[in-house]
Design a protein around this motif. Structure first.
Motif, short mmCIF file in Angstrom:
data_model
loop_
_atom_site.label_atom_id
_atom_site.label_comp_id
_atom_site.label_asym_id
_atom_site.label_seq_id
_atom_site.Cartn_x
_atom_site.Cartn_y
_atom_site.Cartn_z
N THR A 52 2.63 -4.12 -7.10
CA THR A 52 2.53 -3.95 -8.34
C THR A 52 3.40 -4.77 -9.17
O THR A 52 4.65 -4.78 -9.11
N TRP A 71 -5.25 -6.03 3.31
CA TRP A 71 -5.40 -5.81 4.61
C TRP A 71 -6.20 -6.72 5.31
O TRP A 71 -7.10 -7.31 4.84
N ALA A 115 2.76 -8.72 -2.07
CA ALA A 115 1.98 -8.07 -1.03
C ALA A 115 2.12 -8.89 0.29
O ALA A 115 2.45 -8.11 1.30
N PRO A 132 -2.87 -1.58 5.04
CA PRO A 132 -2.85 -2.03 3.71
C PRO A 132 -1.39 -2.15 3.20
O PRO A 132 -0.48 -1.27 3.47
N GLN A 133 -1.31 -3.19 2.44
CA GLN A 133 0.21 -3.47 1.72
C GLN A 133 -0.35 -3.60 0.26
O GLN A 133 -1.08 -4.36 -0.09
N THR A 134 0.56 -2.85 -0.46
CA THR A 134 0.15 -2.90 -1.74
C THR A 134 1.28 -3.21 -2.54
O THR A 134 2.66 -2.59 -2.31
N THR A 147 -3.83 -4.56 -3.24
CA THR A 147 -3.82 -3.91 -1.93
C THR A 147 -4.53 -5.06 -1.04
O THR A 147 -5.56 -5.32 -1.38
N SER A 203 6.61 -1.58 -6.67
CA SER A 203 6.02 -1.69 -5.46
C SER A 203 5.73 -0.30 -4.77
O SER A 203 6.39 0.67 -4.96
#
Length: 469
Positions: free
Chosen positions: A116, A136, A227, A112-114, A134, A468
């Motif tokens: 903000t 993925w 992301a 997962p890549q989050t 998020t 981030s």
């Protein structure tokens, strides 16, 4: 539609606290049934708008377009048969689904890549508002989870996005970023799963106001870019001007006739792996700015200038696009509404690129008084001789600005897109008149590299903490 009622002309209400303030709500009804116009229903709708003639004309144009499409589909079925037509549609859907699955497997990580990002405010004094995405992959399916996004706003920036529409935006973004030859169609829906937390900015509870949702809508794309760019930086983009800025000027002319001038403005588009961002361009395809000649012919306003805003494009190996300054000189009385964003939180840069410049709105009264306006404000009264200077935000840069070709920096200086001071401070390029001082530039870039250290993955400027994760 130009106007659907509500408390302000244009129906995009900055200080609305419920949907009841934003205009007529139309349930799913048929305007035409078996070719017969439902005049009663249309009369009710048009009786609740300030621009009934324009709205009726626009609606009939839309219906005419639908009828033309209907005729073409019938002609295809008559020529090839309904079964062949349906089989061809199925093949196009399957082709898009398979192509999207390949993109997802190639570019979306299982980890997962989050990311903000933030919306400045809601027009009612609240904010900033956080948006968290998020992303993925599981097999061929891309998961997009907006958990962590702030609760719905009291003001009208909420975006009640349907799950299918969110999937469409994800698909459009990935197609445009990774393979523009893929067709847009419903085949992409099967390869996305979306979580939209109830009661959030993206899934507000009724009767939340919604009319200025484009501030959140456009920030969706910035979150997607942030992301996705963490694992595929060569295909990433920076952040853009981040909304769909609009200007509504209305009132009554010398003959007592109501007028309403509605205009969307543009800003800087993000720098990307392949090229600089576009200056003063629309986020949306096929949009054009309103010709000054048209505005001046039909409304009491004069367009005094329409120019790029110097130094608003974030520095980078590829420069972010600049914002636009449009100057309106009012030649008669009325009132205006403006809505914009990225006034306090700048568009971020990526892979060493710098953040872009913010938006501003300045009202200069005929008597010389200068008033700095909020980015979201309704019904500001004006008279003849008053001037509004409407500046939109730029976009972030991509890549290390100290690696940009000095001649490209010089070109931007000569075009007044970058000042000599910023060429020196952000790019390390020393401009001497109309040429680059090569020796001084090499020395300055070496000094800046040592002082700066390694480039950062993101430059948020003065964004809130937590940009981030």
């Amino acid at each position: 539609m130009m106007d659907v009622g509500g408390k302000v002309p244009g129906s995009q209400v900055s200080d609305a606290l419920s949907i009841w303030e934003e205009g007529i709500r139309i349930p799913p009804i048929k305007i035409f049934e078996r070719g017969v116009l439902n005049e009663t229903a249309l009369d009710v709708i048009l009786n609740n708008t300030r621009t009934p003639e324009t709205n009726r004309s626009d609606l009939m144009a839309i219906i005419g377009g639908c009828r033309a499409a209907e005729r073409r589909i019938v002609e295809i079925c008559e020529r090839f048969g309904p079964a062949t037509f349906e089989a061809a549609c199925d093949a196009l859907l399957d082709r898009t689904r398979r192509a999207m699955a390949q993109i997802i497997r190639r570019y979306i990580p299982e980890e997962p890549q989050t990311f903000t990002d933030w919306v400045d405010d809601d027009g009612c004094g609240n904010g900033p508002f956080k948006m968290v995405l998020t992303i993925w992959r599981e097999g061929d399916v891309c998961h997009a989870d907006w958990t962590g996004t702030d609760d719905q706003a009291p003001g009208s920036i909420n975006f009640h996005i349907h799950e299918g529409l969110c999937k469409l935006f994800l698909g459009i973004y990935m197609i445009m970023a990774f393979d523009p030859e893929i067709l847009f169609n419903d085949g992409l829906y099967d390869v996305f799963e979306v979580v939209l937390p109830e009661g959030s900015l993206l899934n507000p509870k009724f009767p939340a106001p919604l009319s200025n949702r484009l501030n959140v809508h456009t920030r969706l794309f910035d979150c997607m870019s942030g992301a996705l760019g963490q694992k595929a930086p060569e295909l990433s983009m920076a952040a853009g001007y981040g909304t769909s800025p609009f200007f509504v000027f209305s009132g009554y002319d010398a003959d007592g006739e109501y007028f309403q001038f509605v205009e969307l403005l543009f800003g800087g588009l993000p720098a990307r792996y392949k090229a600089d961002g576009l200056d003063g361009h629309s986020w949306w395809p096929l949009f054009r700015t309103t010709p000054a000649e048209y505005a001046e012919s039909y409304y009491p306003v004069r367009i005094a200038s329409y120019v790029p805003v110097r130094d608003t494009g974030g520095a980078g190996y590829h420069r972010g696009g600049t914002g636009i300054e449009k100057t309106y000189v009012f030649t008669g009385p009325g009132s205006f509404t403006v809505n914009d964003d990225r006034a306090t939180i700048p568009p971020w840069g990526i892979n060493g690129g710098r953040h872009g410049g913010c938006s501003t709105k300045t009202l200069i009264r005929a008597n010389g008084e200068v008033v700095e306006l909020a980015s979201k404000i309704d019904q500001v009264p004006v008279g003849a001789g008053d001037t509004l200077v409407f500046r939109t935000a730029g976009a972030g840069g991509w890549g290390d600005p100290l690696e940009r070709e000095p001649e490209l920096v010089l070109r931007d200086v000569l075009r007044d897109l970058v000042s000599p001071d910023v060429a020196h401070s952000d790019y390390g390029v020393v401009v001497d008149g109309t040429v680059v001082d090569a020796a001084a530039t090499a020395a300055e870039r070496e000094r800046l590299r040592k002082a700066r250290g390694p480039v950062q993955p993101f430059d948020f400027g003065h964004a809130p903490t937590g940009g981030s994760a």
